[in-house]
Design an enzyme around this catalytic site. Structure first.
Site, PDB file in Angstrom:
ATOM      1  N   ARG A  20       0.280   6.278  17.479  1.00  0.00           N
ATOM      2  CA  ARG A  20       0.267   7.285  16.333  1.00  0.00           C
ATOM      3  C   ARG A  20       0.861   8.211  16.145  1.00  0.00           C
ATOM      4  O   ARG A  20       1.229   8.381  15.775  1.00  0.00           O
ATOM      5  CB  ARG A  20      -1.218   7.646  16.421  1.00  0.00           C
ATOM      6  CG  ARG A  20      -2.332   6.456  15.340  1.00  0.00           C
ATOM      7  CD  ARG A  20      -1.026   5.117  14.576  1.00  0.00           C
ATOM      8  NE  ARG A  20      -2.163   3.963  13.941  1.00  0.00           N
ATOM      9  CZ  ARG A  20      -0.642   3.126  13.433  1.00  0.00           C
ATOM     10  NH1 ARG A  20       0.203   3.420  12.847  1.00  0.00           N
ATOM     11  NH2 ARG A  20      -1.819   2.093  12.911  1.00  0.00           N
ATOM     12  N   ASP A  27      -7.008   5.190  12.558  1.00  0.00           N
ATOM     13  CA  ASP A  27      -6.083   5.697  12.103  1.00  0.00           C
ATOM     14  C   ASP A  27      -5.541   7.649  11.670  1.00  0.00           C
ATOM     15  O   ASP A  27      -5.107   8.418  12.005  1.00  0.00           O
ATOM     16  CB  ASP A  27      -4.885   4.821  12.029  1.00  0.00           C
ATOM     17  CG  ASP A  27      -4.722   3.777  12.799  1.00  0.00           C
ATOM     18  OD1 ASP A  27      -4.663   4.437  14.044  1.00  0.00           O
ATOM     19  OD2 ASP A  27      -4.267   2.284  12.154  1.00  0.00           O
ATOM     20  N   SER A  58      -7.162  -8.114   8.806  1.00  0.00           N
ATOM     21  CA  SER A  58      -6.073  -6.079   7.828  1.00  0.00           C
ATOM     22  C   SER A  58      -5.260  -6.531   9.964  1.00  0.00           C
ATOM     23  O   SER A  58      -6.076  -6.460  10.539  1.00  0.00           O
ATOM     24  CB  SER A  58      -7.003  -5.159   8.253  1.00  0.00           C
ATOM     25  OG  SER A  58      -6.354  -3.999   8.332  1.00  0.00           O
ATOM     26  N   ASP A  90       0.923  -1.090   0.117  1.00  0.00           N
ATOM     27  CA  ASP A  90       0.298  -0.031   0.398  1.00  0.00           C
ATOM     28  C   ASP A  90       0.866   1.280  -0.428  1.00  0.00           C
ATOM     29  O   ASP A  90       0.587   1.903  -1.409  1.00  0.00           O
ATOM     30  CB  ASP A  90      -0.993   0.460   1.497  1.00  0.00           C
ATOM     31  CG  ASP A  90      -2.008  -1.436   1.050  1.00  0.00           C
ATOM     32  OD1 ASP A  90      -2.035  -2.513   0.737  1.00  0.00           O
ATOM     33  OD2 ASP A  90      -2.664  -0.867   2.057  1.00  0.00           O
TER      34      ASP A  90
END
Lengths: 406, 406, 406, 406
Positions: C96, C125, C180, C16
């Protein structure tokens, strides 16, 4: 009755604590140390020395604590916009932790093993004194004569004076108020007397610090206060110490009829009681502090503070100043105040305080974005659609599945 | 641009929404239903009918929602003593959920698939309208012209009128206020103009509902309000409907200069904005409600309410009236109000509201216990010692193990 | 589409973000800086360098952030016993803010005006990355390709690679997981695939870090962890750095089947989603931290922390780490941890963590007072009567006036 | 010592309360009414009748309160996911209000003016009994013999029995546990003995309701529970009464080693104490309830519940079940549960409870929106940009004005 060697007494020089001083000597056969503090109650403290001496006291402490009071107690409390039960500015509550701290310091210096106070067994003040005392000196013996003796009227007290040759001069008590009063730089409080009927209006001549709004000047008074880190450091551009700030605001506020309050409050010991309060300076400070925060504080910080405030107020009201949970909240509150700097302009008029201007080098008010006029792209109105759509998503899903909000 | 068949427009009859009515027809090629509500803004709503007809509208709804507004929105909110950011009585916020509910009802009745409003893309009102619309009719299309079009000034709007033959009579707009205003039975608000400078004082002639405190009568006005389950049901002994109560309090309050507010607030969309508000009746209601609660509510219930209030206020301010979390808090608040009955006596004078008396058949104020006089054993002062000792225990243990609170 | 000069991309080296790297170059005609961090995800980060070079990237940042991650993010969060919605240990959320902080540092160093990430438009996210980016560099341009492009399937991504000659080796993707996943030193998460049916049990072979409780050893493992100021600094007496502590606990916990979680959670963007998480070390840390606090924290401090925790967890989950309200709470939490020192002994067995012992030089547990045996007067049982009587007073008064609690 | 006419004693039939029964007769020269309740403690209550008769008691009440206990106390508490101090399921706390309510009912029926209990002066139970008693019958006299007498050891109690000819058969006490225990349908608790050293691990043979995880079956047990309005109404499809549900879950949970807890907790009277608890059914219920809420509750309702829970738990732990603030929270909690319906599938294995599935006709989980696959436009990813931008606005403005979050 525990053996007591030496006791530090919070001594005002008045009738009650003079009787207590003697009663402690007689009852506990112990030495008594008196401690009298000037916290801005508006009476001379020095005369307490002679009165104590007349009672045979050898160790006499008289301190001017006004600056410490405002700097370390009143100001930190106001940083949180603290109000108890939506109305009360905690004028009595906030003075107790300081008295207690100093009493315990003196106990440690003089080798006393006990402290005593003149608060009754029905009120909050006994709790505030004693929780603090235990927190600061866990082994201390606390003596609360009002909970022990049977001198439960002024007549009995006077009789005790006479029978025990207490030579205190009570001439100042001649025009004895029908109210139970307590005063310090932050406020003066009134309880008892006709106030015990919550339907009865307080008499105009009860109030001591403020003129009645009707008597106040017919033209508004404007003042400008300057904040640094959440505390007022100057009035009308004039830098002042904390106690001077509060004294000055009391004077200006009182002259304009500001800061009277008449409430029924819930005591920590479980009963409701009627109290009237005069807090001219505090009323102005609270209003001004909210105003300077309104342009300098982040929204979520402001809301977090608001949501914590009732619990913080409860801690102070209930007597938990010297408790770790209060300290934990205080660091959070203080952390928020680094940016609370700037000026607030206020209009005082016949009992009302109005904010009419606020400005700050730390302002978060952004004219470019807030304007109703063209903002030259500072804010993209299209963003609002996505903002609303996603905030509505959970409700849209629920309604889509048949949940009704009506 | 989604296909729209029929849209319900919140229509005031003024310039902006008249332009919107036409713009919707032109842009979306859809039918427009207008909806005009009397929520006490103080202007006739019936004239909106002719204006809408002139714009070619066929389905026109005009409703008097004043009683519903106060009974189902204002009163429930005041039961919580709701204030946003310590100052704001939420006069604009609380009107939106009602408008939205009625708009959606009309959409359902008329088979409309969309709703439209005249709120801008920078404000809170768009959020309040749209969150409610999505919560009540999840598939609805919402049109917010101010976020879509480029008619972003009065001049462009006027030009649009001319070029589109919009025959609305704007004579009433000749003496156009420099402020953006919003009014309903609870308040009138002012934004924009010189208020965009937070250091500038509002001009005296901006205020519309209240005389200036200086102009107010020189003698106080006393009133007595009667509460049932937390709502005012009578003034000076005269039973009144909810809307009449509020209208009456606005009139009395306004005449005494009460309820002016000048603040900088934090909008939900992320910016700070300056607003001035006049809420004469609401200011009196809040003060009176706290007073009646002060003698009828249990202490812990009162404190729980105080601790929940900031979040409840945030919900209303941010537009979450029609959300399940607001409803969840509401049932708790309402549960607390069964006992909030009785009378409050108030003194209104030149901008200030003072409570001077409160009484109730449901009072928890107990004279026998609260008294400074002999209570005949109703309260055992000795209990206080154990109360304090155990409350202090955790702190005594900590201090005994060397933890210092200084 | 805004003009972009140079963009810092959070680059994993996978499919990705490799496509994103090229897509950014093509779409924005800008320079791309890649940034790859080792936060303990368990994959080598160095191979990302060659992959980035093959994509024509000139400025490549590869950092080992594991110690900073645990020391400055994981540990502070665990000091609050943070759990989202009663279950989730916030493993993804807490990584994050660190990624964002480093991305912005690199943007500042390299003169980039934009940042880009590979998070989708449905998840949390994106919010966490972007709120942090805006808070730390307000003028930054954020690019979220998943919200812009139409490459919304693996097939389209592969096709893009081929057509754009992206020479990345995806052999490691051959045995592509149907889930995922996201991993760092605190946890590994699984979403999607059959988990999208909340009634379906996760397959045993999904889990990667922990053995199944059934496969775990048949005898318990005991460990002892040592806390200083709320953080674990040693395991079984062995001092360790923060990242080593967490890695070690992951290893021991995983071997004993600890830390699996299967929940449906509420995303900030408004939807519910099913997630499975493995947090072996975190599960042990939380349990141990509560245990050491149980003997060292004051009761009211502990309760205050508990009452603040849900909001603190929400802040982290929603992406407000770099927000002033989070910092305000953090200073309060950290203030409480000075005394949180000592050892906790734990028993790990087939998925369960049990505390079996705790000790501390800062203990507030007082054997003399707590004992069921004779306490030699350390505690006066008579105090309890007054304590109860006054705590009951408000209820006694209410009941005496006829209020019924039944 | 107040004059007492007749006292209702919470009577277990064991040594302590048998001595109390006699001591009350001797000390207060009053009639004693015994009340023995089956709340699922696992011992026959009928034998208490003969024992009471042997003590000369004439009015003997023996009630089976198991259904009422679970239906009106345990279930309402679990609707809030109630946990005290992050760990404790409040098994003892929640039984007290029921005992108290029944004691007061009996006092009213028998014309008793006092109640008595066997709880010590150091614990929480005295508070819970007495607060309830005062709230339900404000004039009641409460007698707590452990705070009055000096029979503070088992030896003295035995001696008292002998000297007062108390003919109770204590054969069942031969193998007297070294622990102080309390049991009801929700849990069994252990205190005292070696547990007074918080570093010492509890002995395996202390636990009575659960096998050790090591002894539990080697294969997992799956169960399915069905909720209606937040309460479990069926297990594996079999409808059951509240008490049967809890008994069944205790049996299944205990067989799988579930529900053991070893903590140090903070008592309301101010000290820390070590307790071990077995709550097999409650542990399963809590996990299952959170799971069914996870798909049926709105996010903000769930978060509001989480933020209120610590205070609600405190109320129950501290003994304020029969207080208006608890009732106020309860109506809010109950309001949220109308939609909490559906099934949860759980896997029980050697001490661990795992949720593996949840489904509901009231689910808010929306597969179309949550999916990682193509959602056919159910969710517009572009909305996220505006959502983030406006949520970031206040931080962007602050950062733009130079505030640093680092």
């Amino acid at each position: 009755m525990a053996a007591v060697k030496k006791v530090v007494l919070a001594y005002s020089g008045g009738l009650d604590t003079s009787v207590i001083a003697r009663w402690l000597q007689d009852t506990y056969e112990c030495e008594v140390v008196t401690f009298t503090a000037d916290i801005g109650q508006g009476e001379e403290v020095e005369p307490a020395r002679a009165k104590a001496q007349a009672l045979g006291i050898k160790e006499i402490y008289i301190d001017d604590l006004r600056e410490e009071f405002v700097r370390d107690f009143v100001f930190p409390m106001f940083r949180a916009n603290t109000i108890y039960e939506g109305e009360y500015l905690l004028g009595t509550s906030i003075a107790r932790p300081l008295i207690t701290k100093r009493m315990i310091e003196i106990a440690n210096q003089t080798g006393a093993d006990a402290v005593a106070h003149g608060a009754t067994g029905k009120g909050n003040d006994q709790v505030r004194f004693e929780l603090g005392a235990y927190a600061l000196k866990p082994g201390v013996k606390v003596i609360a004569p009002w909970r022990e003796w049977d001198l439960n009227s002024r007549e009995k007290l006077m009789a005790y004076c006479e029978s025990h040759n207490i030579p205190v001069d009570f001439s100042s008590n001649k025009k004895k108020s029908p109210y139970s009063m307590d005063a310090n730089l932050l406020h003066i409080s009134y309880e008892g007397g006709i106030l015990e009927d919550p339907w009865a209006e307080a008499e105009e001549d009860m109030w001591r610090w403020s003129v009645s709004p009707q008597q106040a000047p017919d033209t508004p008074t404007y003042i400008e206060v300057t904040f640094e880190k959440g505390d007022i450091v100057a009035i009308d551009g004039q830098p002042m110490s904390p106690a001077t700030v509060l004294a000055k605001l009391n004077q200006i506020g009182g002259a304009n009829g500001i800061g009277r309050l008449d409430i029924v409050e819930n005591r920590y010991v479980g009963m409701k009681s009627r109290g009237c309060y005069e807090t001219p300076g505090g009323t102005i400070m609270l209003k001004a502090h909210r105003a300077i925060e309104s342009i300098t504080l982040d929204r979520e910080v402001a809301h977090l503070k608001d949501s914590l405030m009732p619990r913080y107020a409860e801690m102070i009201y209930n007597g938990y100043w010297w408790a770790p949970e209060r300290k934990m909240l205080q660091v959070a509150i203080d952390e928020s105040q680094h940016v609370v700097n700037g000026d607030v302009r206020l209009k005082l008029y016949k009992g009302a305080v109005e904010v009419v201007g606020r400005r700050s080098a730390d302002t978060l008010f952004d004219e470019k974005i807030a304007t109703f006029e063209d903002d030259a792209g500072a804010y993209n109105q299209k963003d609002a659609e996505g903002f609303i759509k996603l905030n509505a998503l959970r409700m849209r899903i629920a309604a889509g599945k048949g949940r009704s909000m009506l």
